[in-house]
Design a protein around this motif. Structure first.
Motif, PDB file in Angstrom:
ATOM      1  N   ASN A   1      -4.086   6.299  -2.314  1.00 36.28           N
ATOM      2  CA  ASN A   1      -4.676   6.542  -0.991  1.00 36.28           C
ATOM      3  C   ASN A   1      -5.321   5.298  -0.388  1.00 36.28           C
ATOM      4  N   ILE A   2      -4.662   4.159  -0.539  1.00 36.52           N
ATOM      5  CA  ILE A   2      -5.169   2.904   0.016  1.00 36.52           C
ATOM      6  C   ILE A   2      -4.186   2.439   1.088  1.00 36.52           C
ATOM      7  N   GLY A   3      -4.698   2.205   2.293  1.00 36.95           N
ATOM      8  CA  GLY A   3      -3.844   1.793   3.404  1.00 36.95           C
ATOM      9  C   GLY A   3      -3.429   0.330   3.319  1.00 36.95           C
ATOM     10  N   GLU A   4      -2.660  -0.092   4.321  1.00 34.57           N
ATOM     11  CA  GLU A   4      -2.141  -1.461   4.343  1.00 34.57           C
ATOM     12  C   GLU A   4      -3.244  -2.519   4.375  1.00 34.57           C
ATOM     13  N   LEU A   5      -4.316  -2.258   5.108  1.00 36.13           N
ATOM     14  CA  LEU A   5      -5.364  -3.275   5.231  1.00 36.13           C
ATOM     15  C   LEU A   5      -6.035  -3.605   3.904  1.00 36.13           C
ATOM     16  N   GLY A   6      -6.225  -2.623   3.061  1.00 35.13           N
ATOM     17  CA  GLY A   6      -6.870  -2.862   1.778  1.00 35.13           C
ATOM     18  C   GLY A   6      -5.916  -2.843   0.613  1.00 35.13           C
ATOM     19  N   GLY A   7      -4.618  -2.759   0.888  1.00 37.79           N
ATOM     20  CA  GLY A   7      -3.611  -2.575  -0.153  1.00 37.79           C
ATOM     21  C   GLY A   7      -3.046  -3.850  -0.745  1.00 37.79           C
ATOM     22  N   LEU A   8      -1.745  -3.854  -0.891  1.00 38.58           N
ATOM     23  CA  LEU A   8      -1.045  -4.961  -1.530  1.00 38.58           C
ATOM     24  C   LEU A   8      -0.650  -6.035  -0.535  1.00 38.58           C
ATOM     25  N   ARG A   9      -0.542  -7.253  -1.036  1.00 37.82           N
ATOM     26  CA  ARG A   9       0.011  -8.373  -0.278  1.00 37.82           C
ATOM     27  C   ARG A   9       1.179  -8.915  -1.085  1.00 37.82           C
ATOM     28  N   VAL A  10       2.289  -9.099  -0.421  1.00 38.50           N
ATOM     29  CA  VAL A  10       3.473  -9.678  -1.056  1.00 38.50           C
ATOM     30  C   VAL A  10       3.810 -10.960  -0.309  1.00 38.50           C
ATOM     31  N   ILE A  11       3.881 -12.054  -1.052  1.00 35.16           N
ATOM     32  CA  ILE A  11       4.251 -13.349  -0.484  1.00 35.16           C
ATOM     33  C   ILE A  11       5.711 -13.587  -0.845  1.00 35.16           C
ATOM     34  N   TYR A  12       6.538 -13.891   0.158  1.00 36.86           N
ATOM     35  CA  TYR A  12       7.955 -14.128  -0.123  1.00 36.86           C
ATOM     36  C   TYR A  12       8.499 -15.281   0.703  1.00 36.86           C
ATOM     37  N   LEU A  13       9.580 -15.849   0.187  1.00 33.94           N
ATOM     38  CA  LEU A  13      10.237 -17.005   0.792  1.00 33.94           C
ATOM     39  C   LEU A  13      11.671 -16.639   1.121  1.00 33.94           C
ATOM     40  N   VAL A  14      12.117 -16.969   2.333  1.00 32.33           N
ATOM     41  CA  VAL A  14      13.494 -16.710   2.753  1.00 32.33           C
ATOM     42  C   VAL A  14      14.257 -18.034   2.739  1.00 32.33           C
ATOM     43  N   GLN A  15      15.335 -18.068   1.963  1.00 31.10           N
ATOM     44  CA  GLN A  15      16.216 -19.241   1.926  1.00 31.10           C
ATOM     45  C   GLN A  15      17.643 -18.742   2.046  1.00 31.10           C
ATOM     46  N   GLU A  16      18.268 -19.039   3.174  1.00 32.01           N
ATOM     47  CA  GLU A  16      19.634 -18.605   3.467  1.00 32.01           C
ATOM     48  C   GLU A  16      19.760 -17.098   3.262  1.00 32.01           C
TER      49      GLU A  16
ATOM     50  N   ALA B   1       4.699 -13.857  -5.002  1.00 33.23           N
ATOM     51  CA  ALA B   1       3.454 -13.339  -5.557  1.00 33.23           C
ATOM     52  C   ALA B   1       3.145 -11.978  -4.961  1.00 33.23           C
ATOM     53  N   ILE B   2       2.401 -11.199  -5.711  1.00 31.61           N
ATOM     54  CA  ILE B   2       1.904  -9.909  -5.227  1.00 31.61           C
ATOM     55  C   ILE B   2       0.465  -9.784  -5.720  1.00 31.61           C
ATOM     56  N   TYR B   3      -0.405  -9.298  -4.846  1.00 27.40           N
ATOM     57  CA  TYR B   3      -1.792  -9.098  -5.262  1.00 27.40           C
ATOM     58  C   TYR B   3      -2.403  -7.942  -4.492  1.00 27.40           C
ATOM     59  N   PHE B   4      -3.473  -7.413  -5.065  1.00 26.15           N
ATOM     60  CA  PHE B   4      -4.219  -6.305  -4.475  1.00 26.15           C
ATOM     61  C   PHE B   4      -5.378  -6.893  -3.686  1.00 26.15           C
ATOM     62  N   LYS B   5      -5.416  -6.595  -2.414  1.00 21.65           N
ATOM     63  CA  LYS B   5      -6.444  -7.149  -1.526  1.00 21.65           C
ATOM     64  C   LYS B   5      -7.857  -6.790  -1.995  1.00 21.65           C
ATOM     65  N   GLY B   6      -7.999  -5.679  -2.677  1.00 20.07           N
ATOM     66  CA  GLY B   6      -9.304  -5.278  -3.182  1.00 20.07           C
ATOM     67  C   GLY B   6      -9.812  -6.145  -4.330  1.00 20.07           C
ATOM     68  N   GLU B   7      -8.929  -6.961  -4.902  1.00 22.25           N
ATOM     69  CA  GLU B   7      -9.314  -7.801  -6.031  1.00 22.25           C
ATOM     70  C   GLU B   7      -9.392  -9.286  -5.695  1.00 22.25           C
ATOM     71  N   ARG B   8      -8.752  -9.691  -4.621  1.00 23.92           N
ATOM     72  CA  ARG B   8      -8.813 -11.110  -4.254  1.00 23.92           C
ATOM     73  C   ARG B   8      -8.584 -11.290  -2.759  1.00 23.92           C
ATOM     74  N   GLU B   9      -9.070 -12.404  -2.265  1.00 26.02           N
ATOM     75  CA  GLU B   9      -8.866 -12.744  -0.859  1.00 26.02           C
ATOM     76  C   GLU B   9      -7.487 -13.376  -0.706  1.00 26.02           C
ATOM     77  N   ASN B  10      -7.241 -13.971   0.417  1.00 26.23           N
ATOM     78  CA  ASN B  10      -5.940 -14.573   0.693  1.00 26.23           C
ATOM     79  C   ASN B  10      -5.605 -15.688  -0.292  1.00 26.23           C
ATOM     80  N   MET B  11      -4.312 -15.866  -0.515  1.00 19.83           N
ATOM     81  CA  MET B  11      -3.850 -17.017  -1.303  1.00 19.83           C
ATOM     82  C   MET B  11      -3.862 -18.230  -0.385  1.00 19.83           C
TER      83      MET B  11
END
Length: 112
Positions: free
Chosen positions: A66-81, A88-98
């Motif tokens: 029951n955690i929304g997008e604002l306090g939920g997961l962050r997924v960092i991804y790279l697009v190449q071709e 990386a993936i992290y829970f916003k409730g445990e750390r700030e921005n990378m």
């Protein structure tokens, strides 16, 4: 169609989060489906050396907890071709921005 591949840092982060959120795969499945279709949700992360406008940060809700997008997961991804690398993936409730430096280090250590 795009091929989605994870790097070792993502796998390590995912494994740790999976212990906390047992249904994590269901929570990130919609994001993975969007990426495979060539949709790039989230916002571009500027100033990543050599990868301007191809590194993104996406938000995901953790519905099983029951955690929304604002306090939920962050997924960092790279697009190449036609390949999308999950960095990386992290829970916003445990750390700030990378930081941009952290993201650059993940990219370098992954050989991308």
């Amino acid at each position: 169609m795009y091929f989605v591949q994870s790097v070792s840092r993502f796998d390590k982060d995912y494994k740790g989060l999976k212990k906390k959120f047992q249904k994590l795969n269901k929570d990130i499945d919609p994001l993975l489906c969007d990426l495979e279709k060539g949709e790039f949700p989230g916002e571009p992360i500027p100033k990543i050396h050599r990868f301007a406008n191809t590194v993104y940060k996406a938000r995901c809700a953790i519905k099983s907890a029951n955690i929304g997008e604002l306090g939920g997961l962050r997924v960092i991804y790279l697009v190449q071709e036609t390949t999308i690398y999950l960095l990386a993936i992290y829970f916003k409730g445990e750390r700030e921005n990378m930081t941009q430096k952290e993201i650059s280090e993940i990219i370098s250590s992954s050989g991308l």
